[in-house]
Design a protein around this motif. Structure first.
Motif, short mmCIF file in Angstrom:
data_model
loop_
_atom_site.label_atom_id
_atom_site.label_comp_id
_atom_site.label_asym_id
_atom_site.label_seq_id
_atom_site.Cartn_x
_atom_site.Cartn_y
_atom_site.Cartn_z
N GLU A 178 0.82 -1.21 0.00
CA GLU A 178 0.00 0.00 0.00
C GLU A 178 0.85 1.26 0.00
N VAL A 179 1.94 1.21 0.76
CA VAL A 179 2.84 2.37 0.81
C VAL A 179 3.50 2.59 -0.54
N ALA A 180 3.92 1.51 -1.17
CA ALA A 180 4.56 1.61 -2.48
C ALA A 180 3.59 2.21 -3.50
N ILE A 181 2.33 1.76 -3.46
CA ILE A 181 1.33 2.28 -4.39
C ILE A 181 1.15 3.78 -4.18
N VAL A 182 0.99 4.19 -2.92
CA VAL A 182 0.77 5.61 -2.63
C VAL A 182 1.99 6.44 -3.00
N ASP A 183 3.18 5.92 -2.77
CA ASP A 183 4.39 6.67 -3.13
C ASP A 183 4.44 6.96 -4.63
N VAL A 184 4.12 5.96 -5.42
CA VAL A 184 4.14 6.16 -6.88
C VAL A 184 3.01 7.10 -7.30
N LEU A 185 1.82 6.92 -6.70
CA LEU A 185 0.70 7.80 -7.04
C LEU A 185 1.02 9.25 -6.70
N ARG A 186 1.64 9.45 -5.55
CA ARG A 186 2.00 10.81 -5.15
C ARG A 186 2.96 11.44 -6.16
N GLU A 187 3.90 10.65 -6.61
CA GLU A 187 4.85 11.14 -7.63
C GLU A 187 4.10 11.54 -8.90
N TYR A 188 3.08 10.73 -9.29
CA TYR A 188 2.30 11.04 -10.49
C TYR A 188 1.46 12.30 -10.29
N VAL A 189 0.88 12.45 -9.09
CA VAL A 189 0.07 13.63 -8.79
C VAL A 189 0.91 14.89 -8.97
N ILE A 190 2.13 14.85 -8.49
CA ILE A 190 3.03 16.01 -8.58
C ILE A 190 3.44 16.27 -10.03
N SER A 191 3.84 15.21 -10.73
CA SER A 191 4.39 15.39 -12.08
C SER A 191 3.32 15.73 -13.12
N SER A 192 2.04 15.39 -12.84
CA SER A 192 0.98 15.66 -13.81
C SER A 192 0.09 16.82 -13.40
N LYS A 193 0.51 17.57 -12.40
CA LYS A 193 -0.34 18.63 -11.86
C LYS A 193 -0.68 19.69 -12.90
N ASP A 194 0.22 19.92 -13.84
CA ASP A 194 0.00 20.97 -14.84
C ASP A 194 -1.20 20.70 -15.74
N ILE A 195 -1.58 19.44 -15.89
CA ILE A 195 -2.68 19.11 -16.81
C ILE A 195 -4.04 19.37 -16.17
N ARG A 196 -4.08 19.50 -14.83
CA ARG A 196 -5.35 19.71 -14.13
C ARG A 196 -5.73 21.19 -14.16
N PHE A 197 -6.97 21.43 -14.61
CA PHE A 197 -7.45 22.81 -14.70
C PHE A 197 -8.93 22.84 -14.42
N GLU A 198 -9.35 23.69 -13.50
CA GLU A 198 -10.74 23.73 -13.05
C GLU A 198 -11.52 24.94 -13.59
N GLY A 199 -10.85 25.84 -14.29
CA GLY A 199 -11.48 27.10 -14.67
C GLY A 199 -12.09 27.09 -16.06
N ASN A 200 -12.23 28.30 -16.62
CA ASN A 200 -12.87 28.52 -17.91
C ASN A 200 -11.88 28.27 -19.04
N GLY A 201 -12.06 27.17 -19.75
CA GLY A 201 -11.16 26.82 -20.83
C GLY A 201 -11.26 27.72 -22.04
N TYR A 202 -12.31 28.57 -22.10
CA TYR A 202 -12.47 29.48 -23.23
C TYR A 202 -11.68 30.77 -23.07
N SER A 203 -11.22 31.03 -21.87
CA SER A 203 -10.67 32.35 -21.57
C SER A 203 -9.27 32.54 -22.13
N GLN A 204 -8.96 33.81 -22.41
CA GLN A 204 -7.62 34.17 -22.84
C GLN A 204 -6.62 33.91 -21.73
N GLU A 205 -7.08 34.07 -20.49
CA GLU A 205 -6.20 33.82 -19.34
C GLU A 205 -5.73 32.37 -19.31
#
Length: 729
Positions: free
Chosen positions: A518-545
């Protein structure tokens, strides 16, 4: 042309809803009646062969010849009892539509006596002429041989056209040399790759899992217009979209069409095609008005992904044929009208085990939620790693018009998970650092216990996200309405399979180092959460911002198809597809070539149609009206009226002249650009030229044409107008 327009309008105004008669009180009574499904197989096949066929399908094994003969005999008996006289291998070549070659059951035996014949060999394999289908250089045009091969996992069905019934057998389509020339073969390979990778990861949580099934629900958006109005618009007939047309005073701004009362004529059409779909086992459940005027949607229950794609391809054909009966035309182009919503095909994708668990649904226990997080985070990581490849999978000339406009997702690939799951991932990133002592409750320490509070609808939806988590599935919203979903699903399956394999490898290495599973699984998942954080976006995808923010995050914003398709033949993509046996290097480069050629041809057809309409219809109409105005000015002056009375008309004459000049100049420039592009031997360079130089003239030609539409008298204008196309039901 103006006469044709008004005749079409007159005809459209006389249409009445056709009466639709259903053959059963309950839809369930007729569901799948024209499908050679399990019930039909069981009723028509010897029990021994029925069991062998089901076992072969479940295990993904080849069907024995004796079983194929038994299936063929049963299919023939069943189909002929329903009135079928012919059979065909129904396949999905790289043209974007389905294909079929009909053969009769009728044959002559060795004595010359007439018989009805259908052998296992005819069921398993046929040889349609492959020379004229897109092949990307795999075949020479003089080499005609290709093969269709039976897909036992997708049931045969009967189609009735003009009173004739044909048994249709879903198949793959390959070249004589073995390369796939269709969409189905790679999809089946990707499903197998994903299943193997997912089963291996499931073993961490449940040793009883032996199969993982990919499920898919495909929402289909479309426009409907009267057939007479459609035929009076050459651009709709030839390109599927309106190349000209000024926006009407009323479009979709009042939002009164969305979920409104379905017009009676449209409702009759819907009832009719739903009845036909029902007989073919397509489980349609939803119908409603969409946002734009004359735009609608239907959606089915989730199915096995391979079957869902087959059903969607079949559904588009059914809709088109049924619309003819109702004097309507279905528009599946992603952007048939400027200024209002385009049409997409939302792909709702998930994975489920043979033990009845949806791997993308949060559970009630910490262990179940760790499994959920494992698959959830790996999917996000896969999209982050291969976002450009996923963008390439939904690229087309028609989808370029839609992406990023009027409630379609942008060309930037991002993932929306909702505020609650976003906070769960952030917490996992933080709490995974908590040291564990012997006897500690691992799940409590890692915060996994908090996930059961998540409900199915744990967050609002985000219509601007191209890839969104919606409670127990991911929704790929960027697929175009006319597309074969196999392309996007093959890519998604492949990248997730690859990611799951990498995940298991990393976890196993940590376990070998002495870490608790379980610890090994969470360690790898945590690494993925950090490395893929840039792809997560909760806002308005239409905006110039968001465009600016995406650029800072390093997320590509590839707006056009020729550039997007480059990802398909990158070194990473090639290695991935070859590694999993989904595409060979030859097949991958062939598809790249085919998609570029398709783009070129579509832009070429649009350019030539635009030029023809502009030069042979729009300009003569404008000149004729201008002549009327000149006569008016001359008459005023002959009456001795001063220039003040005629100045407004003179200004209009001058404005018309400017627009005529602009149109002629731009059409000539567009034609010359096309000639220059056509001389380029390299397909990629030619596609770029069509995108950057030929297509660059479209907006200017359209702008002047649409201005002329506002100036020329309505009675003279040759093209059916937007207000007539969008507001006549």
């Amino acid at each position: 042309m103006a006469i044709l327009r008004f005749k079409a309008l007159e005809l459209a105004d006389t249409r009445q809803p056709l009466p639709v008669f259903t053959s059963a009180e309950r839809r369930s009574d007729n569901f799948g009646k024209n499908v050679f499904n399990l019930d039909a197989m069981r009723a028509n096949m010897p029990g021994e062969y029925f069991k062998k066929l089901q076992n072969a399908i479940k295990q993904g094994a080849a069907v024995e010849r004796s079983v194929a003969d038994a299936v063929a005999a049963a299919m023939k008996t069943w189909a002929m009892a329903k009135g079928a006289t012919h059979y065909t291998h129904w396949f999905q070549p790289l043209t974007g539509s389905t294909a079929e070659k009909h053969d009769s059951f009728f044959d002559l035996n060795s004595d010359g006596r007439p018989i009805e014949n259908f052998k296992g060999s005819a069921l398993v394999q046929q040889e349609p002429d492959a020379s004229s289908f897109p092949n990307g250089g795999i075949r020479n045009t003089f080499e005609a041989r290709g093969y269709t091969a039976w897909d036992p996992t997708s049931p045969a069905f009967i189609i009735e056209t003009a009173g004739a019934k044909t048994l249709c057998i879903p198949t793959i389509f390959v070249a004589y040399t073995g390369e796939a020339l269709d969409y189905k073969a790679p999809l089946l390979k990707s499903l197998a790759a994903l299943e193997k990778a997912a089963v291996d990861v499931c073993q961490y949580f449940d040793k009883d899992v032996q199969r993982v099934n990919t499920t898919l629900g495909i929402e289909q958006e479309y426009f409907l217009v009267d057939k007479a109005l459609f035929n009076a618009r050459p651009d709709l007939v030839l390109t599927g979209r309106t190349l000209f047309g000024h926006a009407p005073a009323k479009g979709q701004q009042l939002e009164d069409h969305y979920f409104g009362s379905i017009p009676s004529r449209v409702h009759a059409f819907m009832l009719d095609f739903e009845e036909e779909a029902n007989k073919l086992g397509i489980p349609l459940r939803t119908r409603h008005n969409e946002v734009a005027p004359n735009q609608f949607e239907c959606a089915p229950t989730f199915e096995d992904a391979n079957l869902a794609v087959d059903h969607n391809q079949l559904l588009m054909d059914i809709m088109d044929r049924v619309a003819e009966k109702h004097d309507l035309k279905v528009l599946l182009h992603e952007k048939p009208f400027a200024g209002v919503n385009g049409s997409g095909k939302h792909n709702n994708w998930a994975m489920s085990t043979d033990t009845g668990v949806n791997l993308l649904a949060p559970g009630r226990k910490p262990k179940e939620n760790l499994q959920f997080l494992t698959f959830f985070i790996n999917v996000i990581k896969a999209v982050h790693t291969h976002g450009a490849l996923l963008r390439a999978s939904i690229a087309s000339a028609s989808n370029d018009h839609r992406l990023g406009a009027n409630e379609a997702p942008p060309a930037i690939m991002s993932v929306f998970v909702g505020s609650m799951l976003d906070s769960v991932l952030d917490e996992l990133e933080r709490t995974a650092k908590v040291p564990l002592d012997k006897g500690d409750n691992i799940y409590l320490k890692l915060g996994i216990d908090k996930i059961p509070a998540i409900l199915l609808d744990n967050t609002d939806r985000n219509r601007t996200s191209p890839f969104a988590f919606t409670g127990n599935k991911f929704e790929l919203r960027a697929v175009g309405s006319s597309a074969n979903c196999s392309s996007a699903m093959t890519t998604l399956n492949a990248v997730v399979a690859d990611q799951l394999i990498e995940f298991k490898k990393s976890v196993d290495e940590l376990i070998e180092q002495g870490k608790k599973k379980e610890v090994a699984i969470v360690d790898v998942l945590r690494e993925y959460v950090i490395s893929s954080k840039d792809i997560r976006f909760e806002g308005n995808g239409y905006s110039q911002e968001w465009e600016e923010e995406a650029a800072r995050r390093g997320l590509p914003n590839v707006r056009t198809t020729p550039q997007a398709l480059d990802a398909l033949v990158s070194a990473d993509a090639e290695a991935l597809f070859v590694r999993h046996g989904i595409f060979s290097t030859v097949e991958l480069h062939a598809r790249h070539e085919i998609l570029l050629e398709e783009y070129i041809k579509k832009i070429q057809i649009e350019g030539r149609t635009m030029g023809d309409l502009a030069i042979n219809h729009i300009i003569p109409t404008a000149v004729a009206y201008q002549t009327k105005l000149i006569e008016n000015v001359r008459g005023l002056r002959e009456l001795g009226l001063d220039d003040e009375h005629s100045q407004v008309t003179v200004d209009t004459i001058k404005a018309i002249s400017r627009h005529i000049s602009t149109i002629k100049t731009e059409v000539d420039a567009m034609t010359n650009s096309r000639k220059v592009a056509n001389k380029l031997e390299d397909t990629h360079a030619r596609a770029i030229a069509y995108c950057d130089t030929v297509k660059a003239h479209f907006d200017t030609i359209r702008r002047s044409t649409d201005k002329l539409e506002l100036m020329v008298a309505d009675e003279d204008w040759p093209l059916v107008k937007y207000r007539e196309l969008l507001f006549r039901h």
